[in-house]
Design a protein around this motif. Structure first.
Motif, PDB file in Angstrom:
ATOM      1  N   LEU A 155      -3.118  -6.438  -7.959  1.00 23.08           N
ATOM      2  CA  LEU A 155      -3.444  -5.070  -7.560  1.00 23.08           C
ATOM      3  C   LEU A 155      -4.467  -5.008  -6.434  1.00 23.08           C
ATOM      4  O   LEU A 155      -4.611  -3.964  -5.783  1.00 23.08           O
ATOM      5  CB  LEU A 155      -3.961  -4.284  -8.771  1.00 23.08           C
ATOM      6  CG  LEU A 155      -2.976  -4.117  -9.934  1.00 23.08           C
ATOM      7  CD1 LEU A 155      -3.647  -3.390 -11.108  1.00 23.08           C
ATOM      8  CD2 LEU A 155      -1.739  -3.342  -9.482  1.00 23.08           C
ATOM      9  N   VAL A 156      -5.192  -6.112  -6.186  1.00 23.64           N
ATOM     10  CA  VAL A 156      -6.204  -6.094  -5.125  1.00 23.64           C
ATOM     11  C   VAL A 156      -5.884  -7.095  -4.018  1.00 23.64           C
ATOM     12  O   VAL A 156      -6.756  -7.417  -3.212  1.00 23.64           O
ATOM     13  CB  VAL A 156      -7.617  -6.351  -5.700  1.00 23.64           C
ATOM     14  CG1 VAL A 156      -7.994  -5.265  -6.676  1.00 23.64           C
ATOM     15  CG2 VAL A 156      -7.707  -7.714  -6.345  1.00 23.64           C
ATOM     16  N   HIS A 157      -4.652  -7.598  -3.998  1.00 27.25           N
ATOM     17  CA  HIS A 157      -4.291  -8.528  -2.923  1.00 27.25           C
ATOM     18  C   HIS A 157      -4.460  -7.904  -1.550  1.00 27.25           C
ATOM     19  O   HIS A 157      -4.701  -8.596  -0.559  1.00 27.25           O
ATOM     20  CB  HIS A 157      -2.849  -9.007  -3.104  1.00 27.25           C
ATOM     21  CG  HIS A 157      -2.726 -10.130  -4.092  1.00 27.25           C
ATOM     22  ND1 HIS A 157      -1.581 -10.857  -4.266  1.00 27.25           N
ATOM     23  CD2 HIS A 157      -3.631 -10.661  -4.969  1.00 27.25           C
ATOM     24  CE1 HIS A 157      -1.766 -11.771  -5.203  1.00 27.25           C
ATOM     25  NE2 HIS A 157      -3.003 -11.661  -5.642  1.00 27.25           N
ATOM     26  N   GLY A 158      -4.353  -6.584  -1.484  1.00 26.52           N
ATOM     27  CA  GLY A 158      -4.519  -5.906  -0.197  1.00 26.52           C
ATOM     28  C   GLY A 158      -5.947  -5.607   0.158  1.00 26.52           C
ATOM     29  O   GLY A 158      -6.216  -5.002   1.204  1.00 26.52           O
ATOM     30  N   ALA A 159      -6.916  -6.018  -0.710  1.00 28.13           N
ATOM     31  CA  ALA A 159      -8.356  -5.879  -0.460  1.00 28.13           C
ATOM     32  C   ALA A 159      -8.828  -4.431  -0.418  1.00 28.13           C
ATOM     33  O   ALA A 159      -9.887  -4.134   0.143  1.00 28.13           O
ATOM     34  CB  ALA A 159      -8.776  -6.609   0.812  1.00 28.13           C
ATOM     35  N   THR A 160      -8.043  -3.518  -0.994  1.00 27.02           N
ATOM     36  CA  THR A 160      -8.495  -2.137  -1.154  1.00 27.02           C
ATOM     37  C   THR A 160      -8.171  -1.682  -2.574  1.00 27.02           C
ATOM     38  O   THR A 160      -7.211  -2.156  -3.188  1.00 27.02           O
ATOM     39  CB  THR A 160      -7.810  -1.175  -0.163  1.00 27.02           C
ATOM     40  OG1 THR A 160      -6.399  -1.211  -0.366  1.00 27.02           O
ATOM     41  CG2 THR A 160      -8.135  -1.546   1.274  1.00 27.02           C
ATOM     42  N   THR A 161      -8.988  -0.764  -3.095  1.00 28.06           N
ATOM     43  CA  THR A 161      -8.735  -0.217  -4.424  1.00 28.06           C
ATOM     44  C   THR A 161      -9.049   1.275  -4.421  1.00 28.06           C
ATOM     45  O   THR A 161      -9.810   1.770  -3.590  1.00 28.06           O
ATOM     46  CB  THR A 161      -9.624  -0.882  -5.492  1.00 28.06           C
ATOM     47  OG1 THR A 161     -11.001  -0.654  -5.168  1.00 28.06           O
ATOM     48  CG2 THR A 161      -9.336  -2.360  -5.609  1.00 28.06           C
TER      49      THR A 161
END
Length: 523
Positions: A155-161
């Motif tokens: 869920l955080v592979h894109g470095a945003t939450t």
């Protein structure tokens, strides 16, 4: 703020599952990776650039790794409220950089206990820095991401939450630390200090299946499994096929497994349960013969019942089981032919346990009441030949003694007031849950008579049977009902103020009667 961009991540995990993939994805987004000990080594081995925690704090890891993350530059970077002028001024003054993501799972305390480690090793596997970081990051979840479950890493592979995600992660994080502390406090209380009932009892449960409803459709329900060292029971069984288990399925299957476990070292045996009460139990030379005898005890109640066996299922037994509607089958295993037969019954739930639990295992049982809980030790009491006391003039025959012990084993798992007739390694009639023992004796005898009529037998199996009572006979009337049914031997706890009256009635009827000195109420 809703969405945040992760710029710096602190990774420190005991379980390395998925950590390299997560770190690789973060690094690709330009995230600085900070790590400790074995985690840092694993990431470097994967070709990633990693900053040591000692470089961040300015202090080396010390005291055998006990002190490495307990530092203001770690917890300041986690707890500082973004946008708070005073907090940001403190960060600038003390050169504390913000940490946006913490990935932590804790020292394997439960696994260390489970493998039988010594006390010193167990104590060393109590994590201190990990829970501290988890709690700091979770408290500041408005600005910081905390991951404690490898399933959440993608869920955080894109470095945003999003804020919604961070709130969910924080809730899971506090649940993880609470469960961890619960395991530690339980070990200290039960294993280390030997307390039977500690002043504070912590229950740590992890949700498994969300159930369609509870005992009734208007009730909601879920299954929770105990955390810590793996138990062996319905909660750990492998469901091979069939619909999802319901609340009542779990309850009845557990009752069936508890009873069949009493026979785990005995001959092939079968238990049939309906509404948490056994309606037929038998042992025989083969599993198929045992099933036929157990089924014959109550063919009506067996419809839609729960079946448990103490041997791997074979084709002959599977053919009988699948000939009527059955809700759940619990077995230590099953051969290929049995599995093929069950596969044709798509709604039938088949649970394989890979063994049976020890009926004498210790443990606690808890029941909620209004305003609290009742907690007691498991009813793991058993009797040996030396515990038995024959109180009548006539001694039981060898067969009567065997039937008494069989009936007594079954009666332990029947709702009180419980009366069980048994003959030749099979139940003849079961009377359960009545408000008085006389009615239980009469109902069990009536059910045996009905079974005989349905099977076309010349006589009911209560003729020449043994009868077990889970508690003492308060009056002779219950005993006389058993005599009327044809029983020739009785096993009961004894201890009534009218024992002499009951013994006299048994002597007059020519019965053999055994006192166990142990009661088995089950409410």
């Amino acid at each position: 703020m809703d969405q945040i961009k992760i710029s710096r991540a602190l990774l420190s995990v005991s379980d390395k599952t998925g950590i390299v993939e997560l770190a690789t994805a973060l690094a690709a987004q330009g995230v600085e990776l900070v790590s400790t000990g074995g985690t840092a080594t694993a990431l470097r081995d994967a070709g990633l650039s990693v900053r040591d925690i000692s470089d961040l704090t300015g202090f080396p890891e010390m005291m055998d790794g006990r002190v490495k993350t307990l530092h203001p530059k770690v917890h300041g970077g986690l707890l500082a409220v973004r946008g708070n002028a005073e907090h940001e001024a403190s960060m600038a003054e003390h050169e504390i950089g913000a940490i946006d993501l913490v990935v932590v799972n804790l020292y394997p305390f439960a696994q260390t206990v489970a493998r039988g480690a010594d006390r010193e090793t167990i104590i060393e596997n109590i994590d201190i820095g990990g829970p501290s970081m988890v709690r700091s990051a979770a408290k500041n979840h408005e600005s910081v991401v905390i991951l404690t479950d490898p399933a959440d890493y993608p869920l955080v592979h894109g470095a945003t939450t999003t804020l919604e995600q961070r709130r969910l992660f924080a809730a899971k994080a506090y649940a993880a630390t609470a469960a961890y502390d619960s395991m530690i406090s339980s070990w200290f209380a039960f294993a280390d200090q030997g307390e039977a009932f500690p002043e504070t009892l912590n229950l740590s449960l992890k949700r498994g299946a969300a159930l369609r409803y509870g005992e009734n459709p208007h009730q909601s329900a879920a299954f929770y499994a105990a955390t810590g060292p793996a138990a062996q029971g319905i909660g750990q069984a492998r469901q091979v096929q069939g619909k999802e288990l319901s609340y009542n399925n779990y309850n009845d299957a557990d009752a069936a497994l508890e009873l069949i476990s009493e026979f785990r070292d005995g001959p092939p045996s079968v238990v049939i349960v309906k509404h948490a009460n056994p309606c037929g139990v038998a042992s025989a030379d083969t599993l198929a013969e045992a099933y036929a005898a157990a089924f014959a005890c109550d063919t009506v109640s067996a419809f839609g019942g729960i079946i448990a066996v103490n041997r791997p299922l074979d084709r002959a037994t599977a053919e009988q089981i699948t000939s009527i509607f059955t809700e759940v089958v619990v077995a230590p295993g099953a051969d290929e032919e049995a599995l093929a037969l069950f596969a044709a019954k798509k709604n039938l739930r088949l649970l394989l346990t890979d063994g049976l639990p020890d009926p004498k295992r210790p443990g606690l049982m808890a029941k909620s009441i209004t305003g609290g809980w009742l907690v007691q030790s498991r009813d793991n009491g058993g009797i040996d030949a030396g515990d038995l006391k024959v109180v009548t003039k006539r001694q039981p025959t060898e067969q009567e003694l065997a039937d008494c012990l069989f009936a007594w084993t079954v009666a332990k798992h029947v709702k009180s007031n419980a009366i069980v007739y048994a003959k030749g390694g099979s139940t003849a009639g079961v009377g359960a849950g009545q408000m008085n023992r006389l009615e239980s004796a009469r109902i069990a005898a009536w059910k045996a008579k009905d079974a005989a009529e349905k099977a076309g037998w010349d006589e009911t199996r209560t003729i020449g049977s043994a009868v077990a009572s889970d508690a003492f006979f308060p009056f002779a009337d219950g005993l006389l009902a058993a005599v009327e049914a044809g029983a020739t031997a009785v096993i009961q706890p004894g201890g009534s103020i009218r024992d002499d009256e009951v013994i006299a009635a048994a002597d007059e009827a020519g019965l053999a009667m055994i006192f166990t000195g142990m009661r088995h109420f089950r409410h």
